[in-house]
Design a protein around this motif. Structure first.
Motif, PDB file in Angstrom:
ATOM      1  N   LYS A  47      11.163  21.705   7.102  1.00 52.66           N
ATOM      2  CA  LYS A  47      10.327  22.627   6.622  1.00 52.66           C
ATOM      3  C   LYS A  47      11.058  24.094   6.190  1.00 52.66           C
ATOM      4  CE  LYS A  47       5.942  21.398   8.717  1.00 52.66           C
ATOM      5  NZ  LYS A  47       5.020  21.654   9.528  1.00 52.66           N
ATOM      6  N   ALA A  48      12.069  24.459   7.203  1.00 51.77           N
ATOM      7  CA  ALA A  48      12.531  25.583   6.892  1.00 51.77           C
ATOM      8  C   ALA A  48      13.787  25.386   5.693  1.00 51.77           C
ATOM      9  CB  ALA A  48      13.393  26.372   8.071  1.00 51.77           C
ATOM     10  N   GLY A  49      14.121  24.085   5.189  1.00 50.51           N
ATOM     11  CA  GLY A  49      15.091  23.773   4.363  1.00 50.51           C
ATOM     12  C   GLY A  49      16.459  23.774   5.030  1.00 50.51           C
ATOM     13  N   THR A  50      16.698  23.754   6.537  1.00 55.43           N
ATOM     14  CA  THR A  50      17.892  23.583   7.060  1.00 55.43           C
ATOM     15  C   THR A  50      18.397  22.326   7.490  1.00 55.43           C
ATOM     16  OG1 THR A  50      16.683  24.402   9.014  1.00 55.43           O
ATOM     17  CG2 THR A  50      17.925  26.208   7.734  1.00 55.43           C
ATOM     18  N   VAL A  51      17.393  21.147   7.191  1.00 55.96           N
ATOM     19  CA  VAL A  51      17.928  20.043   7.176  1.00 55.96           C
ATOM     20  C   VAL A  51      17.922  19.266   5.733  1.00 55.96           C
ATOM     21  CG1 VAL A  51      17.384  17.538   7.974  1.00 55.96           C
ATOM     22  CG2 VAL A  51      16.889  19.584   9.539  1.00 55.96           C
ATOM     23  N   THR A  52      18.821  19.159   5.060  1.00 57.53           N
ATOM     24  CA  THR A  52      18.910  18.967   3.809  1.00 57.53           C
ATOM     25  C   THR A  52      20.342  18.068   3.264  1.00 57.53           C
ATOM     26  OG1 THR A  52      18.830  20.028   1.571  1.00 57.53           O
ATOM     27  CG2 THR A  52      19.786  21.270   3.201  1.00 57.53           C
ATOM     28  N   MET A  53      20.250  17.697   2.092  1.00 59.43           N
ATOM     29  CA  MET A  53      21.639  16.956   1.709  1.00 59.43           C
ATOM     30  C   MET A  53      22.291  18.077   0.647  1.00 59.43           C
ATOM     31  SD  MET A  53      22.487  14.231   3.077  1.00 59.43           S
ATOM     32  CE  MET A  53      23.652  13.508   1.768  1.00 59.43           C
ATOM     33  N   ASP A  54      21.198  18.991   0.090  1.00 59.83           N
ATOM     34  CA  ASP A  54      21.695  19.975  -0.848  1.00 59.83           C
ATOM     35  C   ASP A  54      22.318  21.457   0.079  1.00 59.83           C
ATOM     36  OD1 ASP A  54      22.406  21.672  -2.820  1.00 59.83           O
ATOM     37  OD2 ASP A  54      20.378  21.576  -3.965  1.00 59.83           O
ATOM     38  N   VAL A  55      23.643  20.999   0.706  1.00 63.83           N
ATOM     39  CA  VAL A  55      23.940  22.047   1.526  1.00 63.83           C
ATOM     40  C   VAL A  55      24.497  23.320   0.656  1.00 63.83           C
ATOM     41  CG1 VAL A  55      24.691  20.469   3.472  1.00 63.83           C
ATOM     42  CG2 VAL A  55      26.482  21.196   1.630  1.00 63.83           C
ATOM     43  N   THR A  56      24.810  23.282  -0.423  1.00 70.20           N
ATOM     44  CA  THR A  56      25.410  24.359  -1.437  1.00 70.20           C
ATOM     45  C   THR A  56      24.022  25.301  -1.319  1.00 70.20           C
ATOM     46  OG1 THR A  56      26.715  22.947  -2.216  1.00 70.20           O
ATOM     47  CG2 THR A  56      26.169  25.080  -3.539  1.00 70.20           C
ATOM     48  N   LYS A  57      22.878  24.665  -1.909  1.00 66.44           N
ATOM     49  CA  LYS A  57      21.728  25.515  -2.049  1.00 66.44           C
ATOM     50  C   LYS A  57      21.184  26.206  -0.833  1.00 66.44           C
ATOM     51  CE  LYS A  57      16.970  25.545  -3.838  1.00 66.44           C
ATOM     52  NZ  LYS A  57      16.219  26.188  -2.963  1.00 66.44           N
ATOM     53  N   ALA A  58      21.356  25.466   0.409  1.00 63.78           N
ATOM     54  CA  ALA A  58      20.898  26.056   1.727  1.00 63.78           C
ATOM     55  C   ALA A  58      21.672  27.169   2.017  1.00 63.78           C
ATOM     56  CB  ALA A  58      21.107  24.988   2.823  1.00 63.78           C
ATOM     57  N   ILE A  59      22.883  27.168   1.907  1.00 61.93           N
ATOM     58  CA  ILE A  59      24.097  28.211   2.107  1.00 61.93           C
ATOM     59  C   ILE A  59      23.569  29.417   1.291  1.00 61.93           C
ATOM     60  CG2 ILE A  59      26.358  29.035   2.171  1.00 61.93           C
ATOM     61  CD1 ILE A  59      26.945  25.967   3.173  1.00 61.93           C
ATOM     62  N   ASN A  60      23.445  29.046  -0.153  1.00 58.98           N
ATOM     63  CA  ASN A  60      23.216  30.054  -1.059  1.00 58.98           C
ATOM     64  C   ASN A  60      21.989  31.126  -0.946  1.00 58.98           C
ATOM     65  OD1 ASN A  60      25.564  29.461  -2.332  1.00 58.98           O
ATOM     66  ND2 ASN A  60      24.429  28.429  -3.883  1.00 58.98           N
ATOM     67  N   ASP A  61      21.018  30.191  -0.365  1.00 57.96           N
ATOM     68  CA  ASP A  61      19.794  30.647  -0.209  1.00 57.96           C
ATOM     69  C   ASP A  61      19.729  31.528   1.132  1.00 57.96           C
ATOM     70  OD1 ASP A  61      18.262  29.719  -2.351  1.00 57.96           O
ATOM     71  OD2 ASP A  61      17.297  28.160  -1.108  1.00 57.96           O
ATOM     72  N   ILE A  62      20.431  31.114   2.186  1.00 60.77           N
ATOM     73  CA  ILE A  62      20.387  31.858   3.420  1.00 60.77           C
ATOM     74  C   ILE A  62      21.263  33.165   3.282  1.00 60.77           C
ATOM     75  CG2 ILE A  62      21.500  31.965   5.791  1.00 60.77           C
ATOM     76  CD1 ILE A  62      20.804  28.805   5.593  1.00 60.77           C
ATOM     77  N   LYS A  63      22.404  33.038   2.497  1.00 58.39           N
ATOM     78  CA  LYS A  63      23.067  34.113   2.232  1.00 58.39           C
ATOM     79  C   LYS A  63      22.553  35.245   1.246  1.00 58.39           C
ATOM     80  CE  LYS A  63      27.537  32.715   3.884  1.00 58.39           C
ATOM     81  NZ  LYS A  63      28.171  33.556   4.850  1.00 58.39           N
TER      82      LYS A  63
END
Length: 230
Positions: free
Chosen positions: A141-157
């Motif tokens: 739900k928080a987007g931190t379990v995902t195959m798109d790790v690039t998007k997850a990292i970019n969003d968090i940063k």
């Protein structure tokens, strides 16, 4: 609790029991942040949810337009090509199985957010007792379990923050730093409120936002009129 002179002076500007408009509250919370360091501004939102019921849980994430002002350290659990992708995207730490004893036995927690690919959740699950209480367990739900790790990292940063109910049905979230402009804090705050209102569970009846308070790290709380936000 003994309060310092600066806190007492700052508190004098705020009328206890008063419900402020959003813009006035943001102006006051900046003025009340008088510590020698750049204080974090936080929103504390009490909802009408009863988190004991599964259909009244709130958990999600939102990207604040101006970020939080904090440098976030990201740990990614991934392997093979996904581990390489996480490194390339700027993750601070990347690993797998070998990190379990380091976190479990050595108490290593030099990170602020944990991201995991779905195939690594079996490994991460073994750290539930350590990461869970600290709010660090990855969650779809928080987007931190995902195959798109690039998007997850970019969003968090870029300033993605997670919001969730605590045991008292309150959401505590940073919305920036005292050095931010009033406009930046207002935009971040409104983005957060809009996301929480959108996440309102259908099972919750009556007034949804019960109370909304802004505080700086060392400053007094300033209450916003919740009826003007929903």
């Amino acid at each position: 609790m003994k309060r310092g002179k600066k806190y007492i002076e700052a508190a004098k500007q705020i009328q206890r029991g008063n419900l402020y408009e959003k813009s006035e509250a943001i102006s006051l919370v900046k003025k009340a942040a008088v510590a020698k360091f750049d204080e974090t501004i936080e929103a504390h939102i009490r909802t009408g949810c009863d988190g004991r019921h599964a259909d009244q849980q709130i958990r999600g994430a939102v990207v604040l337009p101006y970020g939080t002002g904090k440098t976030v350290r990201i740990l990614v659990f991934a392997k093979d090509a996904k581990a390489d992708e996480a490194q390339a995207a700027g993750a601070d730490f990347v690993g797998g199985q070998e990190l379990v004893p380091k976190i479990q036995n050595e108490g290593w927690l030099d990170f602020d957010v944990v991201v995991a690919t779905p195939d690594m959740m079996g490994v991460v699950g073994r750290l539930g007792r350590v990461l869970g209480p600290k709010g660090l367990m990855p969650n779809p739900k928080a987007g931190t379990v995902t195959m798109d790790v690039t998007k997850a990292i970019n969003d968090i940063k870029a300033g993605k923050i997670e919001y969730r109910l605590d045991k008292t049905n309150i959401i505590h979230v940073p919305i920036g730093k005292a050095s931010f402009t009033e406009e930046q804090l207002a935009d971040n705050f409104q983005t957060l409120v809009d996301a929480i209102i959108k996440a309102r569970p259908a099972a919750v009846k009556g007034q949804f936002l019960k109370s909304v308070t802004l505080t700086s790290t060392m400053g007094p709380g300033i209450k916003i009129n919740p009826m003007r936000l929903q």
